[in-house]
Design a protein around this motif. Structure first.
Motif, PDB file in Angstrom:
ATOM      1  N   THR A  94       1.537  -7.605 -13.813  1.00 27.91           N
ATOM      2  CA  THR A  94       2.695  -6.883 -14.320  1.00 27.91           C
ATOM      3  C   THR A  94       2.854  -5.592 -13.513  1.00 27.91           C
ATOM      4  OG1 THR A  94       1.344  -5.664 -15.886  1.00 27.91           O
ATOM      5  CG2 THR A  94       2.295  -7.738 -16.662  1.00 27.91           C
ATOM      6  N   ILE A  95       3.905  -4.856 -13.803  1.00 28.00           N
ATOM      7  CA  ILE A  95       4.130  -3.566 -13.150  1.00 28.00           C
ATOM      8  C   ILE A  95       2.942  -2.637 -13.422  1.00 28.00           C
ATOM      9  CG2 ILE A  95       5.565  -1.488 -13.222  1.00 28.00           C
ATOM     10  CD1 ILE A  95       7.974  -3.363 -13.727  1.00 28.00           C
ATOM     11  N   ALA A  96       2.493  -2.593 -14.665  1.00 29.37           N
ATOM     12  CA  ALA A  96       1.375  -1.714 -15.030  1.00 29.37           C
ATOM     13  C   ALA A  96       0.086  -2.121 -14.322  1.00 29.37           C
ATOM     14  CB  ALA A  96       1.176  -1.731 -16.539  1.00 29.37           C
ATOM     15  N   LYS A  97      -0.160  -3.411 -14.225  1.00 23.95           N
ATOM     16  CA  LYS A  97      -1.380  -3.897 -13.582  1.00 23.95           C
ATOM     17  C   LYS A  97      -1.367  -3.578 -12.087  1.00 23.95           C
ATOM     18  CE  LYS A  97      -5.187  -6.263 -14.035  1.00 23.95           C
ATOM     19  NZ  LYS A  97      -6.283  -5.753 -14.840  1.00 23.95           N
ATOM     20  N   LEU A  98      -0.206  -3.742 -11.447  1.00 26.32           N
ATOM     21  CA  LEU A  98      -0.104  -3.428 -10.022  1.00 26.32           C
ATOM     22  C   LEU A  98      -0.289  -1.926  -9.801  1.00 26.32           C
ATOM     23  CD1 LEU A  98       0.341  -5.012  -7.400  1.00 26.32           C
ATOM     24  CD2 LEU A  98       2.694  -4.245  -7.465  1.00 26.32           C
ATOM     25  N   LYS A  99       0.171  -1.147 -10.747  1.00 28.31           N
ATOM     26  CA  LYS A  99      -0.024   0.301 -10.676  1.00 28.31           C
ATOM     27  C   LYS A  99      -1.519   0.625 -10.693  1.00 28.31           C
ATOM     28  CE  LYS A  99       1.249   4.572 -13.035  1.00 28.31           C
ATOM     29  NZ  LYS A  99       1.938   5.137 -14.183  1.00 28.31           N
ATOM     30  N   ASP A 100      -2.264  -0.040 -11.559  1.00 26.62           N
ATOM     31  CA  ASP A 100      -3.714   0.166 -11.636  1.00 26.62           C
ATOM     32  C   ASP A 100      -4.428  -0.307 -10.375  1.00 26.62           C
ATOM     33  OD1 ASP A 100      -3.463   1.194 -14.186  1.00 26.62           O
ATOM     34  OD2 ASP A 100      -4.014  -0.687 -15.180  1.00 26.62           O
ATOM     35  N   ILE A 101      -4.003  -1.447  -9.844  1.00 24.36           N
ATOM     36  CA  ILE A 101      -4.681  -2.045  -8.694  1.00 24.36           C
ATOM     37  C   ILE A 101      -4.397  -1.276  -7.409  1.00 24.36           C
ATOM     38  CG2 ILE A 101      -4.815  -4.092  -7.224  1.00 24.36           C
ATOM     39  CD1 ILE A 101      -4.230  -5.743  -9.772  1.00 24.36           C
ATOM     40  N   ARG A 126      10.576  -3.249  -4.191  1.00 23.47           N
ATOM     41  CA  ARG A 126      11.222  -4.525  -4.556  1.00 23.47           C
ATOM     42  C   ARG A 126      12.635  -4.561  -4.007  1.00 23.47           C
ATOM     43  NH1 ARG A 126       9.167  -3.512  -9.873  1.00 23.47           N
ATOM     44  NH2 ARG A 126      11.282  -3.033 -10.549  1.00 23.47           N
ATOM     45  N   LYS A 127      13.358  -3.461  -4.171  1.00 27.14           N
ATOM     46  CA  LYS A 127      14.751  -3.372  -3.725  1.00 27.14           C
ATOM     47  C   LYS A 127      14.863  -3.550  -2.208  1.00 27.14           C
ATOM     48  CE  LYS A 127      18.688  -0.265  -3.880  1.00 27.14           C
ATOM     49  NZ  LYS A 127      19.142   1.078  -4.180  1.00 27.14           N
ATOM     50  N   ASP A 128      13.904  -2.975  -1.468  1.00 32.06           N
ATOM     51  CA  ASP A 128      13.893  -3.075  -0.001  1.00 32.06           C
ATOM     52  C   ASP A 128      13.333  -4.396   0.502  1.00 32.06           C
ATOM     53  OD1 ASP A 128      14.836  -0.491  -0.003  1.00 32.06           O
ATOM     54  OD2 ASP A 128      12.912   0.417   0.539  1.00 32.06           O
ATOM     55  N   GLY A 129      12.785  -5.218  -0.389  1.00 28.83           N
ATOM     56  CA  GLY A 129      12.204  -6.489   0.018  1.00 28.83           C
ATOM     57  C   GLY A 129      10.774  -6.373   0.502  1.00 28.83           C
ATOM     58  N   ARG A 130      10.133  -5.240   0.240  1.00 31.06           N
ATOM     59  CA  ARG A 130       8.753  -5.043   0.688  1.00 31.06           C
ATOM     60  C   ARG A 130       7.730  -5.579  -0.305  1.00 31.06           C
ATOM     61  NH1 ARG A 130       8.291   1.073   1.876  1.00 31.06           N
ATOM     62  NH2 ARG A 130       9.935   1.207   0.316  1.00 31.06           N
ATOM     63  N   LEU A 131       8.150  -5.876  -1.535  1.00 32.41           N
ATOM     64  CA  LEU A 131       7.256  -6.458  -2.535  1.00 32.41           C
ATOM     65  C   LEU A 131       7.876  -7.743  -3.065  1.00 32.41           C
ATOM     66  CD1 LEU A 131       6.026  -3.567  -4.891  1.00 32.41           C
ATOM     67  CD2 LEU A 131       4.716  -4.828  -3.207  1.00 32.41           C
ATOM     68  N   SER A 158      -1.652 -12.547  -4.526  1.00 35.54           N
ATOM     69  CA  SER A 158      -1.982 -13.056  -3.194  1.00 35.54           C
ATOM     70  C   SER A 158      -0.835 -12.794  -2.214  1.00 35.54           C
ATOM     71  CB  SER A 158      -2.318 -14.544  -3.251  1.00 35.54           C
ATOM     72  OG  SER A 158      -1.232 -15.281  -3.777  1.00 35.54           O
ATOM     73  N   GLU A 159       0.424 -12.927  -2.673  1.00 39.54           N
ATOM     74  CA  GLU A 159       1.568 -12.649  -1.805  1.00 39.54           C
ATOM     75  C   GLU A 159       1.679 -11.164  -1.494  1.00 39.54           C
ATOM     76  OE1 GLU A 159       5.210 -14.217  -3.325  1.00 39.54           O
ATOM     77  OE2 GLU A 159       4.402 -16.254  -3.478  1.00 39.54           O
ATOM     78  N   ILE A 160       1.419 -10.322  -2.483  1.00 43.50           N
ATOM     79  CA  ILE A 160       1.486  -8.875  -2.290  1.00 43.50           C
ATOM     80  C   ILE A 160       0.449  -8.444  -1.259  1.00 43.50           C
ATOM     81  CG2 ILE A 160       1.142  -6.621  -3.392  1.00 43.50           C
ATOM     82  CD1 ILE A 160       3.741  -8.079  -4.220  1.00 43.50           C
ATOM     83  N   LEU A 161      -0.762  -8.936  -1.394  1.00 42.62           N
ATOM     84  CA  LEU A 161      -1.816  -8.564  -0.451  1.00 42.62           C
ATOM     85  C   LEU A 161      -1.494  -9.049   0.955  1.00 42.62           C
ATOM     86  CD1 LEU A 161      -4.946  -9.185  -2.694  1.00 42.62           C
ATOM     87  CD2 LEU A 161      -3.866  -7.008  -2.111  1.00 42.62           C
ATOM     88  N   GLU A 162      -0.938 -10.255   1.082  1.00 43.53           N
ATOM     89  CA  GLU A 162      -0.528 -10.754   2.400  1.00 43.53           C
ATOM     90  C   GLU A 162       0.541  -9.861   3.009  1.00 43.53           C
ATOM     91  OE1 GLU A 162       0.739 -14.824   2.297  1.00 43.53           O
ATOM     92  OE2 GLU A 162      -1.134 -15.494   1.391  1.00 43.53           O
ATOM     93  N   GLN A 163       1.537  -9.476   2.209  1.00 44.40           N
ATOM     94  CA  GLN A 163       2.611  -8.620   2.701  1.00 44.40           C
ATOM     95  C   GLN A 163       2.077  -7.275   3.161  1.00 44.40           C
ATOM     96  OE1 GLN A 163       5.304  -8.734  -0.724  1.00 44.40           O
ATOM     97  NE2 GLN A 163       6.898  -9.388   0.687  1.00 44.40           N
ATOM     98  N   LEU A 164       1.185  -6.698   2.388  1.00 39.87           N
ATOM     99  CA  LEU A 164       0.651  -5.385   2.736  1.00 39.87           C
ATOM    100  C   LEU A 164      -0.263  -5.440   3.954  1.00 39.87           C
ATOM    101  CD1 LEU A 164       0.009  -3.933  -0.820  1.00 39.87           C
ATOM    102  CD2 LEU A 164       1.904  -3.423   0.725  1.00 39.87           C
ATOM    103  N   GLU A 165      -1.015  -6.542   4.109  1.00 38.73           N
ATOM    104  CA  GLU A 165      -1.888  -6.693   5.272  1.00 38.73           C
ATOM    105  C   GLU A 165      -1.086  -6.911   6.553  1.00 38.73           C
ATOM    106  OE1 GLU A 165      -4.606  -9.819   4.376  1.00 38.73           O
ATOM    107  OE2 GLU A 165      -5.753  -8.592   2.981  1.00 38.73           O
ATOM    108  N   ALA A 166       0.082  -7.554   6.414  1.00 41.39           N
ATOM    109  CA  ALA A 166       0.917  -7.843   7.579  1.00 41.39           C
ATOM    110  C   ALA A 166       1.538  -6.580   8.165  1.00 41.39           C
ATOM    111  CB  ALA A 166       2.009  -8.837   7.203  1.00 41.39           C
ATOM    112  N   ARG A 167       1.596  -5.521   7.390  1.00 41.72           N
ATOM    113  CA  ARG A 167       2.220  -4.272   7.854  1.00 41.72           C
ATOM    114  C   ARG A 167       1.299  -3.495   8.718  1.00 41.72           C
ATOM    115  NH1 ARG A 167       6.708  -1.833   5.564  1.00 41.72           N
ATOM    116  NH2 ARG A 167       7.999  -3.583   5.176  1.00 41.72           N
TER     117      ARG A 167
END
Length: 60
Positions: A13-20, A32-37, A51-60
């Motif tokens: 969730t939004i809260a969980k991603l905030k914690d992580i 999200r609006k920019d397509g980065r998440l 898993s998709e979020i981590l892939e996106q962040l690692e690709a940057r």
């Protein structure tokens, strides 16, 4: 018979991603609006596939 809610550890969730990741709600919204998440909605609720979020962040 009551149905059990299934929780999958790969979805957050939004809260969980905030914690992580330490991303505020407004930062998540902007990303999200920019397509980065990558995200999906269940009704009004936003969910992230970790898993998709981590892939996106690692690709940057």
């Amino acid at each position: 018979m009551r149905s059990k809610k299934m929780k999958h550890p790969d979805y957050a969730t939004i809260a969980k991603l905030k914690d992580i990741l330490g991303l505020s709600e407004s930062t998540q919204w902007r990303m999200r609006k920019d397509g980065r998440l990558a995200f999906f909605k269940i009704g009004r609720s936003v969910r992230y596939k970790l898993s998709e979020i981590l892939e996106q962040l690692e690709a940057r």
